[in-house]
Scaffold this active site. Structure first.
Site, PDB file in Angstrom:
ATOM      1  N   LYS A  35    -103.210 -14.696 -58.500  1.00 19.34           N
ATOM      2  CA  LYS A  35    -102.425 -14.259 -57.042  1.00 19.34           C
ATOM      3  C   LYS A  35    -101.556 -15.277 -56.751  1.00 19.34           C
ATOM      4  CE  LYS A  35    -106.575 -16.010 -54.503  1.00 19.34           C
ATOM      5  NZ  LYS A  35    -108.147 -15.908 -54.205  1.00 19.34           N
ATOM      6  N   ARG A 130    -115.626 -12.294 -44.755  1.00 25.99           N
ATOM      7  CA  ARG A 130    -114.522 -11.956 -44.772  1.00 25.99           C
ATOM      8  C   ARG A 130    -114.367 -10.484 -45.279  1.00 25.99           C
ATOM      9  NH1 ARG A 130    -110.617 -15.904 -48.432  1.00 25.99           N
ATOM     10  NH2 ARG A 130    -111.569 -14.396 -50.035  1.00 25.99           N
ATOM     11  N   TYR A 260     -87.165 -41.450 -40.673  1.00 29.06           N
ATOM     12  CA  TYR A 260     -87.117 -40.942 -39.436  1.00 29.06           C
ATOM     13  C   TYR A 260     -88.284 -41.586 -38.685  1.00 29.06           C
ATOM     14  CZ  TYR A 260     -84.114 -37.048 -40.858  1.00 29.06           C
ATOM     15  OH  TYR A 260     -83.081 -36.223 -41.106  1.00 29.06           O
ATOM     16  N   MET A 308     -86.769 -33.895 -45.495  1.00 27.82           N
ATOM     17  CA  MET A 308     -86.516 -32.506 -46.148  1.00 27.82           C
ATOM     18  C   MET A 308     -86.428 -32.801 -47.686  1.00 27.82           C
ATOM     19  SD  MET A 308     -84.279 -29.484 -45.005  1.00 27.82           S
ATOM     20  CE  MET A 308     -84.976 -29.385 -43.263  1.00 27.82           C
TER      21      MET A 308
HETATM   22  C1  LIG Z   1    -108.896 -16.373 -54.943  1.00 22.98           C
HETATM   23  C2  LIG Z   1    -110.154 -15.673 -55.496  1.00 22.98           C
HETATM   24  C3  LIG Z   1    -110.712 -16.230 -56.530  1.00 22.98           C
HETATM   25  C4  LIG Z   1    -110.579 -17.428 -57.402  1.00 22.98           C
HETATM   26  O1  LIG Z   1    -110.902 -18.747 -56.762  1.00 22.98           O
HETATM   27  P1  LIG Z   1    -110.716 -19.925 -57.125  1.00 22.98           P
HETATM   28  O2  LIG Z   1    -111.392 -20.978 -56.183  1.00 22.98           O
HETATM   29  O3  LIG Z   1    -109.368 -20.331 -57.152  1.00 22.98           O
HETATM   30  O4  LIG Z   1    -111.395 -19.823 -58.365  1.00 22.98           O
HETATM   31  C5  LIG Z   1    -111.905 -15.353 -57.001  1.00 22.98           C
HETATM   32  N1  LIG Z   1    -112.357 -14.170 -56.500  1.00 22.98           N
HETATM   33  C6  LIG Z   1    -111.564 -13.761 -55.098  1.00 22.98           C
HETATM   34  C7  LIG Z   1    -112.215 -12.435 -54.777  1.00 22.98           C
HETATM   35  C8  LIG Z   1    -110.627 -14.348 -54.887  1.00 22.98           C
HETATM   36  O5  LIG Z   1    -109.954 -13.882 -53.933  1.00 22.98           O
END
Ligand SMILES: *Cc1c(COP(=O)(O)O)cnc(C)c1O
Length: 363
Positions: A35, A130, A260, A308
């Site tokens: 992802k 969640r 800065y 930047m």
């Molecule tokens: C992002 C995610 C993972 C992977 O998590 P890591 O800590 O990067 O290994 C696994 N399962 C779900 C449902 C996730 O959203």
């Protein structure tokens, strides 16, 4: 000359890390989580390097679309699940599996038009709060799904850990993970199907949670989220090296202030180097003075505010430094976890935050 800022993606490290995950979870299949554009490393590039994985996990249907367009035929799981009835034909067309975590999705699946059954991963909220069905709602959701023509046989049962980075023998003692495992087991007892619980930290520290499928993300990129450790502590290799070059070396007098808001004062006459990278490239602006980069392979402290496009370096330890010298911000020789700790975040956020103007190079 082109801007010298680049992110080098080490595909051999990705493959190495996948084999390390397999060695740690030898009885599990591996869903490589790609992802957020492969945690900022580039979705297609990462997926091609990790073709040996048993499945890919994505957060968006558009990512699944990209993987299929790139010719990848592995199973793909939509980790956040679909959120509209219109998504169902897409799942079918792309042959994508989906997480089911909410009653609204059950209703959409029940009303789905005829078509190929979709493989579903039923998510249990075992305590992270969640996504997922409450434990007491799992059996009913499972039974409904089993009866739906749109749901393929072989529902996978999954949860997600909130604190698996606290290992059972560490000071935190992992009470939350133990509790989540218990809740998951109780909620799913007697239900047929494969199980999947473990993210990267659980792959590394919770062998009892490996089950049928592990779902590592960070570990594949060589990054640890376990406090005080880096990927190397688990025989993982960084998959990204962020680098640039010095573009100026200037003598600055004692008492003069750098950058800065003039946050850093030269304690003596000294050389200040300017490296061509800043928060516009994704290097965190609030990284404090004293955090190191590697200049020509040796540490050099950042001084003053990161701006930047540029950052300034204390070159007192580098009397021969000159414009053109290579600077590594993280990766090979300098763990991203170290920079993340200095910037009060985790390595994941840093690698996900590289901006589009940075050139990606595959090595
Ligand atoms: C992002 C995610 C993972 C992977 O998590 P890591 O800590 O990067 O290994 C696994 N399962 C779900 C449902 C996730 O959203």
């Amino acid at each position: 000359m082109a801007r010298p800022t680049s992110a080098t993606i080490h595909t051999d490290a990705l493959r190495h890390n996948l084999s390390q995950v397999r060695a740690r979870a030898p009885r599990s299949r591996v869903m490589a989580v790609v992802k957020a554009d492969g945690y900022g490393h580039g979705l297609e590039r990462v997926a091609r390097a990790l073709q040996g994985a048993d499945a890919f996990g994505v957060a968006a249907l558009s990512d699944a679309e990209r993987l299929r367009a790139a010719g990848l035929s592995q199973p793909i799981v939509l980790l956040s699940g679909f959120d509209a009835a219109d998504d169902l034909p897409q799942l079918r067309r792309l042959n994508v599996e989906t997480v089911v975590h909410h009653a609204t999705q059950l209703a959409m699946l029940e009303q789905a038009p005829d078509g190929d059954p979709i493989r579903c991963w039923l998510k249990v909220d075992s305590g992270m709060h969640r996504l997922g069905f409450a434990p007491e709602a799992v059996r009913d959701a499972y039974a409904r799904m089993q009866a739906m023509p749109a749901v393929a046989d072989g529902i996978v049962l999954m949860n997600h850990f909130a604190s698996s980075d606290e290992f059972p023998d560490a000071t935190g003692d992992g009470a939350q993970t133990k509790a989540q495992m218990r809740v998951f087991d109780d909620a799913t007892a007697g239900l047929a199907g494969e199980r999947s619980l473990a993210n990267s930290a659980a792959v590394l520290g919770w062998p009892d949670a490996h089950a049928d499928w592990v779902r590592p993300g960070g570990a594949l990129y060589g990054i640890s989220v376990v406090d005080g450790t880096t990927g190397a502590d688990f025989d993982l290799r960084p998959a990204m090296t962020l680098g640039t070059r010095l573009i100026a070396v200037n003598r600055v007098r004692k008492g003069e202030r750098i950058g800065y808001s003039a946050t850093w004062t030269c304690p003596e006459d000294m050389p200040i180097g300017v490296a061509a990278i800043g928060y516009g490239d994704g290097y965190p602006r609030h990284t404090p003075s004293g955090t190191h980069v590697l200049l020509d392979g040796r540490p050099a402290p950042i001084v003053g505010r990161v701006s930047m496009d540029l950052m300034t370096l204390d070159l007192r330890g580098h009397p021969d430094a000159k414009p053109g010298d290579p600077v590594v911000l993280w990766g090979d020789g300098l763990p991203v976890e170290t920079i993340a700790a200095a910037a009060d975040t985790i390595g994941y956020e840093l690698v996900c935050s590289i901006t589009r103007r940075v050139r990606f190079v595959e090595a």
